[in-house]
Design a protein around this motif. Structure first.
Motif, PDB file in Angstrom:
ATOM      1  N   LEU A  67      -3.847 -81.650  -4.938  1.00  0.00           N
ATOM      2  CA  LEU A  67      -5.062 -81.572  -5.751  1.00  0.00           C
ATOM      3  C   LEU A  67      -4.588 -81.606  -7.197  1.00  0.00           C
ATOM      4  N   ARG A  68      -4.286 -82.805  -7.682  1.00  0.00           N
ATOM      5  CA  ARG A  68      -3.452 -83.034  -8.857  1.00  0.00           C
ATOM      6  C   ARG A  68      -4.190 -82.931 -10.194  1.00  0.00           C
ATOM      7  N   ALA A 116      -5.278 -82.555 -16.919  1.00  0.00           N
ATOM      8  CA  ALA A 116      -6.304 -81.926 -17.763  1.00  0.00           C
ATOM      9  C   ALA A 116      -7.729 -82.258 -17.331  1.00  0.00           C
ATOM     10  N   ILE A 117      -7.937 -82.327 -16.018  1.00  0.00           N
ATOM     11  CA  ILE A 117      -9.260 -82.631 -15.472  1.00  0.00           C
ATOM     12  C   ILE A 117      -9.654 -81.553 -14.469  1.00  0.00           C
ATOM     13  N   LEU A 157     -15.039 -81.868 -20.446  1.00  0.00           N
ATOM     14  CA  LEU A 157     -13.819 -82.598 -20.078  1.00  0.00           C
ATOM     15  C   LEU A 157     -13.098 -83.215 -21.276  1.00  0.00           C
ATOM     16  N   PRO A 158     -13.813 -83.846 -22.211  1.00  0.00           N
ATOM     17  CA  PRO A 158     -13.110 -84.447 -23.350  1.00  0.00           C
ATOM     18  C   PRO A 158     -12.322 -83.393 -24.124  1.00  0.00           C
ATOM     19  N   GLU A 209      -3.751 -86.242 -24.297  1.00  0.00           N
ATOM     20  CA  GLU A 209      -2.309 -86.075 -24.146  1.00  0.00           C
ATOM     21  C   GLU A 209      -1.864 -86.403 -22.721  1.00  0.00           C
ATOM     22  N   ALA A 210      -2.638 -85.976 -21.729  1.00  0.00           N
ATOM     23  CA  ALA A 210      -2.283 -86.239 -20.332  1.00  0.00           C
ATOM     24  C   ALA A 210      -2.271 -87.732 -20.033  1.00  0.00           C
ATOM     25  N   ILE A 211      -3.298 -88.444 -20.501  1.00  0.00           N
ATOM     26  CA  ILE A 211      -3.379 -89.880 -20.258  1.00  0.00           C
ATOM     27  C   ILE A 211      -2.246 -90.603 -20.980  1.00  0.00           C
TER      28      ILE A 211
END
Length: 273
Positions: free
Chosen positions: A144-145, A150-151, A250-251, A257-259
């Motif tokens: 469950l990543r 960051a989501i 979420l934003p 940074e994660a993306i």
């Protein structure tokens, strides 16, 4: 059935096999996946010749989850510093559309058996959580990543897994975003049974599907309908809540940074911003 970009569908002896085929690496879930999944499962639901469904992945892995490269464009407007009601409303619609895609599996009147090999990550876990029964090969790994990117998971794992693996196990997997192997997955009830390899788990799923198909089809469908009534209202409420939460919160700089870290192939540095 028709030609699909993200799936193949084969029907024989009252059993349908739906196979993820990409086109992303590791059967990653891009636009074709989200568009075609509900079309396929609603067609199978309406097909009187189909009495059970086997859901599996092509190649070594079930699914790497959301195809960030293909789906990243949906995040761009809402990640802008000045994003206000309009882009957030559109993002809310996207989330709910993706939720509906996976919910089509749960709402299919025919029992769905997921046969999992290799990696089953993020959206892949959302997908198998919507199945009725899950089987795995010995090399299967589950994650469950979403927290690592960051989501807050918003496609169904947080809503459906409590009834499958229990609150404590779910919270551990969701908070840590850790990987678990097939042995742990069987121990916590995520999968019913583990088989030697991919060929064996798919064969076992078909054997179970045939066993189901030998029973009176309307009775089997009635059993599923009655069982779903215990959980579907709570799942629907939870999905609506998390979609609204993510459209609002979420934003973040951590998500950007994660993306960025994914595309630069480095570890992210989260700052809680």
């Amino acid at each position: 059935m028709t030609d699909w970009q993200a799936f193949t569908v084969e029907i024989a002896d009252h059993v349908a096999q739906v196979t993820l085929i990409g086109p992303g690496k590791g059967n990653a879930m891009g636009p074709d996946f989200w568009r075609e999944l509900p079309e396929i499962f609603r067609a199978l639901d309406a097909d009187p010749q189909v009495r059970a469904v086997v859901l599996t992945g092509s190649g070594k892995h079930f699914s790497f989850g959301l195809d960030l490269a293909a789906m990243g464009g949906m995040l761009a407007p809402v990640l802008a510093d000045d994003a206000k009601a309009a882009p957030r409303t559109e993002f809310l619609k996207v989330i709910r559309s993706m939720q509906d895609s996976v919910t089509s599996v749960a709402e299919c009147a025919k029992p769905v058996i997921a046969a999992v090999s290799g990696w089953c990550i993020g959206g892949g876990l959302d997908l198998i959580a919507a199945a009725d029964i899950r089987l795995a090969s010995a090399d299967a790994k589950f994650s469950l990543r979403e927290a690592k990117v960051a989501i807050v998971a918003d496609i169904g794992s947080l809503q459906r897994l409590p009834g499958i693996i229990g609150e404590g196990n779910l919270r551990e997997l969701a908070y840590t975003a850790k990987d678990i192997d097939a042995v742990r997955a069987e121990r916590i009830g995520l999968v019913n049974e583990v088989f030697d390899d991919q060929e064996a788990v798919v064969a076992a799923a078909h054997a179970m599907a045939r066993e189901i198909a030998e029973n009176p089809p309307l009775v089997v469908q009635g059993i599923k309908d009655v069982l779903e009534q215990r959980t579907s209202p709570a799942v629907a409420e939870g999905l609506r809540y998390v979609s609204t939460w993510n459209a609002a919160f979420l934003p973040s700089k951590d998500l950007t940074e994660a993306i960025t870290a994914v595309f630069q192939k480095r570890a992210p540095e989260f700052k809680g911003e």
